[in-house]
Structures are given as C-alpha cells and as structure tokens.
Design a protein around this motif. Structure first.
Motif, mmCIF file in Angstrom:
data_model
loop_
_atom_site.group_PDB
_atom_site.id
_atom_site.type_symbol
_atom_site.label_atom_id
_atom_site.label_comp_id
_atom_site.label_asym_id
_atom_site.label_seq_id
_atom_site.Cartn_x
_atom_site.Cartn_y
_atom_site.Cartn_z
ATOM 1 N N MET A 1 -14.136 13.959 -9.763
ATOM 2 C CA MET A 1 -12.730 13.962 -10.160
ATOM 3 C C MET A 1 -12.584 14.690 -11.487
ATOM 4 O O MET A 1 -13.466 14.678 -12.326
ATOM 5 C CB MET A 1 -12.204 12.533 -10.281
ATOM 6 C CG MET A 1 -10.732 12.449 -10.707
ATOM 7 S SD MET A 1 -10.118 10.746 -10.794
ATOM 8 C CE MET A 1 -10.149 10.322 -9.055
ATOM 9 N N ALA A 2 -11.435 15.337 -11.656
ATOM 10 C CA ALA A 2 -11.205 16.067 -12.885
ATOM 11 C C ALA A 2 -11.228 15.130 -14.079
ATOM 12 O O ALA A 2 -10.778 13.995 -14.015
ATOM 13 C CB ALA A 2 -9.850 16.774 -12.816
ATOM 14 N N GLN A 41 -4.276 9.157 -5.554
ATOM 15 C CA GLN A 41 -4.912 8.625 -4.348
ATOM 16 C C GLN A 41 -3.861 8.218 -3.325
ATOM 17 O O GLN A 41 -2.737 7.872 -3.686
ATOM 18 C CB GLN A 41 -5.760 7.392 -4.699
ATOM 19 C CG GLN A 41 -6.859 7.663 -5.698
ATOM 20 C CD GLN A 41 -7.911 8.591 -5.139
ATOM 21 O OE1 GLN A 41 -8.098 8.684 -3.953
ATOM 22 N NE2 GLN A 41 -8.598 9.299 -6.023
ATOM 23 N N ASN A 107 -7.555 21.666 -7.017
ATOM 24 C CA ASN A 107 -7.388 20.824 -5.833
ATOM 25 C C ASN A 107 -6.702 19.527 -6.246
ATOM 26 O O ASN A 107 -7.147 18.853 -7.175
ATOM 27 C CB ASN A 107 -8.749 20.468 -5.217
ATOM 28 C CG ASN A 107 -9.427 21.637 -4.546
ATOM 29 O OD1 ASN A 107 -8.773 22.489 -3.958
ATOM 30 N ND2 ASN A 107 -10.751 21.677 -4.619
ATOM 31 N N TRP A 109 -5.807 15.998 -4.790
ATOM 32 C CA TRP A 109 -6.001 15.121 -3.645
ATOM 33 C C TRP A 109 -4.700 14.460 -3.210
ATOM 34 O O TRP A 109 -4.446 14.274 -2.015
ATOM 35 C CB TRP A 109 -7.065 14.055 -3.926
ATOM 36 C CG TRP A 109 -7.122 13.066 -2.801
ATOM 37 C CD1 TRP A 109 -6.757 11.759 -2.826
ATOM 38 C CD2 TRP A 109 -7.516 13.341 -1.444
ATOM 39 N NE1 TRP A 109 -6.901 11.189 -1.584
ATOM 40 C CE2 TRP A 109 -7.362 12.144 -0.718
ATOM 41 C CE3 TRP A 109 -7.969 14.472 -0.781
ATOM 42 C CZ2 TRP A 109 -7.662 12.044 0.638
ATOM 43 C CZ3 TRP A 109 -8.259 14.392 0.577
ATOM 44 C CH2 TRP A 109 -8.113 13.190 1.270
ATOM 45 N N GLU A 196 -9.483 21.578 -14.311
ATOM 46 C CA GLU A 196 -10.122 21.428 -13.016
ATOM 47 C C GLU A 196 -9.482 20.303 -12.218
ATOM 48 O O GLU A 196 -9.114 19.259 -12.760
ATOM 49 C CB GLU A 196 -11.614 21.127 -13.193
ATOM 50 C CG GLU A 196 -12.378 22.236 -13.906
ATOM 51 C CD GLU A 196 -13.838 21.875 -14.118
ATOM 52 O OE1 GLU A 196 -14.222 20.747 -13.771
ATOM 53 O OE2 GLU A 196 -14.585 22.731 -14.625
ATOM 54 N N GLY A 197 -9.377 20.535 -10.898
ATOM 55 C CA GLY A 197 -8.926 19.485 -10.007
ATOM 56 C C GLY A 197 -10.112 18.775 -9.394
ATOM 57 O O GLY A 197 -11.220 18.780 -9.940
ATOM 58 N N GLU A 198 -9.875 18.174 -8.233
ATOM 59 C CA GLU A 198 -10.967 17.513 -7.523
ATOM 60 C C GLU A 198 -11.977 18.559 -7.046
ATOM 61 O O GLU A 198 -11.609 19.651 -6.611
ATOM 62 C CB GLU A 198 -10.428 16.750 -6.306
ATOM 63 C CG GLU A 198 -9.409 15.679 -6.639
ATOM 64 C CD GLU A 198 -10.030 14.459 -7.291
ATOM 65 O OE1 GLU A 198 -11.270 14.428 -7.452
ATOM 66 O OE2 GLU A 198 -9.275 13.523 -7.628
ATOM 67 N N ASP A 200 -14.549 20.524 -4.691
ATOM 68 C CA ASP A 200 -14.441 20.829 -3.265
ATOM 69 C C ASP A 200 -15.175 19.802 -2.406
ATOM 70 O O ASP A 200 -14.649 19.361 -1.373
ATOM 71 C CB ASP A 200 -15.007 22.221 -2.980
ATOM 72 C CG ASP A 200 -14.127 23.348 -3.502
ATOM 73 O OD1 ASP A 200 -13.009 23.064 -3.978
ATOM 74 O OD2 ASP A 200 -14.562 24.507 -3.439
ATOM 75 N N VAL A 202 -15.783 16.725 -2.976
ATOM 76 C CA VAL A 202 -15.073 15.451 -2.960
ATOM 77 C C VAL A 202 -13.910 15.511 -1.969
ATOM 78 O O VAL A 202 -13.698 14.596 -1.170
ATOM 79 C CB VAL A 202 -14.559 15.093 -4.369
ATOM 80 C CG1 VAL A 202 -13.631 13.879 -4.322
ATOM 81 C CG2 VAL A 202 -15.732 14.829 -5.303
ATOM 82 N N VAL A 203 -13.148 16.601 -2.013
ATOM 83 C CA VAL A 203 -12.029 16.759 -1.077
ATOM 84 C C VAL A 203 -12.529 16.779 0.354
ATOM 85 O O VAL A 203 -11.979 16.095 1.233
ATOM 86 C CB VAL A 203 -11.244 18.047 -1.391
ATOM 87 C CG1 VAL A 203 -10.171 18.303 -0.323
ATOM 88 C CG2 VAL A 203 -10.599 17.966 -2.765
ATOM 89 N N ARG A 206 -13.505 13.303 1.556
ATOM 90 C CA ARG A 206 -12.360 12.430 1.794
ATOM 91 C C ARG A 206 -11.624 12.825 3.072
ATOM 92 O O ARG A 206 -11.157 11.952 3.827
ATOM 93 C CB ARG A 206 -11.409 12.467 0.599
ATOM 94 C CG ARG A 206 -11.960 11.798 -0.647
ATOM 95 C CD ARG A 206 -10.998 11.937 -1.811
ATOM 96 N NE ARG A 206 -11.532 11.322 -3.024
ATOM 97 C CZ ARG A 206 -10.979 11.440 -4.216
ATOM 98 N NH1 ARG A 206 -9.871 12.151 -4.363
ATOM 99 N NH2 ARG A 206 -11.519 10.866 -5.277
#
Length: 231
Positions: A1-2, A41, A107, A109, A196-198, A200, A202-203, A206
């Motif tokens: 996670m970011a 989430q 990204n 989520w 930064e996002g989530e 890759d 991690v996405v 999920r």
C-alpha cells in the motif's frame, strides 16, 4: 500500500475557516465523508458527520475551500452521468480510473473495487495491470487506448470518430472531459500526499480474491449521486 508522505497537508479545522467560505467547506466535508474513501477498501465505513473529515485529498484541498468545493461539485457531476441518457456508463467512468491510474502510477484500489462493482470485468483489470492488453475485449481496448492517447496528447482523428460512434457526441465529450479531470486529480494527489498507489501485485492479488469469491465488492450505488442533486 502507498505510504503517506511527510508533505501531506491536514484538513484545516472548521473554526479556522473564514465565514464566507464555511458553506463551501461544509458541503465538501459532507459529500466526501459520504463516499467513505478514507481507507480505500471495499465495504467502506463512512465517516460520522461529527467527525467532519473529507479524506486525505479533499482534506488538503480544503486549505482553499472554494477551490475544493468547485472540484468536488464537478466530480459529482461526472459521477452522475451514468444516471442520465446520452452519456457514458458508470463502468465506463471507472474504467478511466483503472486505466489512467495505472498509466500515471497511482493504482487506486477503491476505484478498482467500485469499477468491478458497476460492471468492469475483473479479467480486464488484470489485463491492464499486468500489461496483457491482448486479453481485453475490443471495446475495453478501444477505450483504454483512447485513455492512453489522451495522456500523451496524441488522440487521433480515427480514435475520436470511434469514440463518438460509441458514446455519441455528448457522451464522448463528457467522458473525455473526465479523463482530463482525473488527470488533474491524480497529479494533485501525487503532489499533496504521495507519489505511489497500490502496488501492481497487491491489486492483482485482490482482484483474484474477488474472482475466487474471497473478497466482497462495495455497493454499486454507494458513491453514485443523483443528477438532481448536482445540476
């Protein structure tokens, strides 16, 4: 996670806001708290009205309540287009969040989950995040390639004509305008909060959990305002 950067600005307390900007401040807080994106989430817990929190991004924007209010209002208009004839669907809108977010390194989520909840294929998300564009269905790829072309300033006449044929003139204009709005949003988030996002992986993990029935999606109506409340 970011991770959260030390440059993240906090939402100013209500008692520090100028009297002539309180209405704008309160409107932003009420709308953003109702979306419940604080943790990003699915199955979001909405903030209690007494908490008066607009989330990290709009919390930062509330340093300027009038700018925050106008951006929030415009965002609500884009979210409502799937409720009116002649424009794009909610899935088309969330597809922009998914594709552009990945292209720009953010990204999100929350939007990936919302996208699947309103009809984006989980396998299409996997194709974008993993770079397996040949696995996209023709219309998914057409829209994704337009989004990428917009991001580089290289939309072609053929791409525009195809988009208008698919969405109609008004739908094409509104959908393209939302790409621009989201481009601004992503860059502001990256400037105010984090770059930064989530990740890759991690996405992808999920999304696979969603496919396997091990992760629930949010209510598809949870963050869709009525067009009568934003006009």
């Amino acid at each position: 996670m970011a991770t959260t950067s030390t440059r993240m600005m906090r939402q100013p307390p209500r008692d520090s806001v100028a009297a002539d900007e309180l209405a704008a401040y309160d409107n932003v807080v009420a709308r953003q708290a109702s979306y419940g994106y604080a943790t990003g989430q699915p199955g979001y817990e909405k903030a209690r009205p007494a908490d008066q929190m607009a989330g990290p991004y709009f919390g930062a924007l509330l340093q300027s309540p009038l700018i925050a209010a106008h951006i929030s209002d415009l965002g609500a208009i884009y979210r409502s287009r799937g409720e009116v004839p002649g424009s794009y669907s909610h899935a088309d809108r969330e597809w922009i969040d998914i594709v552009l977010g990945h292209e720009m390194g953010l990204n999100m989520w929350g939007h990936v989950a919302d996208g699947m909840a309103v009809g984006v294929r989980p396998q299409a998300v996997i194709a974008v995040v993993s770079g397996s564009w040949d696995d996209l269905e023709p219309r998914e790829r057409m829209l994704a390639e337009f989004i990428r072309a917009f991001a580089t300033g290289k939309v072609t006449d053929e791409q525009w004509a195809t988009l208008v044929e698919d969405l109609g003139q008004r739908g094409a204009v509104e959908w393209t305008a939302f790409i621009g709005h989201l481009t601004m949003t992503i860059r502001l988030i990256q400037a105010f909060i984090h770059n930064e996002g989530e990740a890759d992986d991690v996405v992808l993990a999920r999304v696979q959990e969603v496919i396997d029935g091990k992760r629930d999606l949010p209510d598809s109506r949870a963050r869709v305002p009525s067009p009568t409340t934003v006009s």
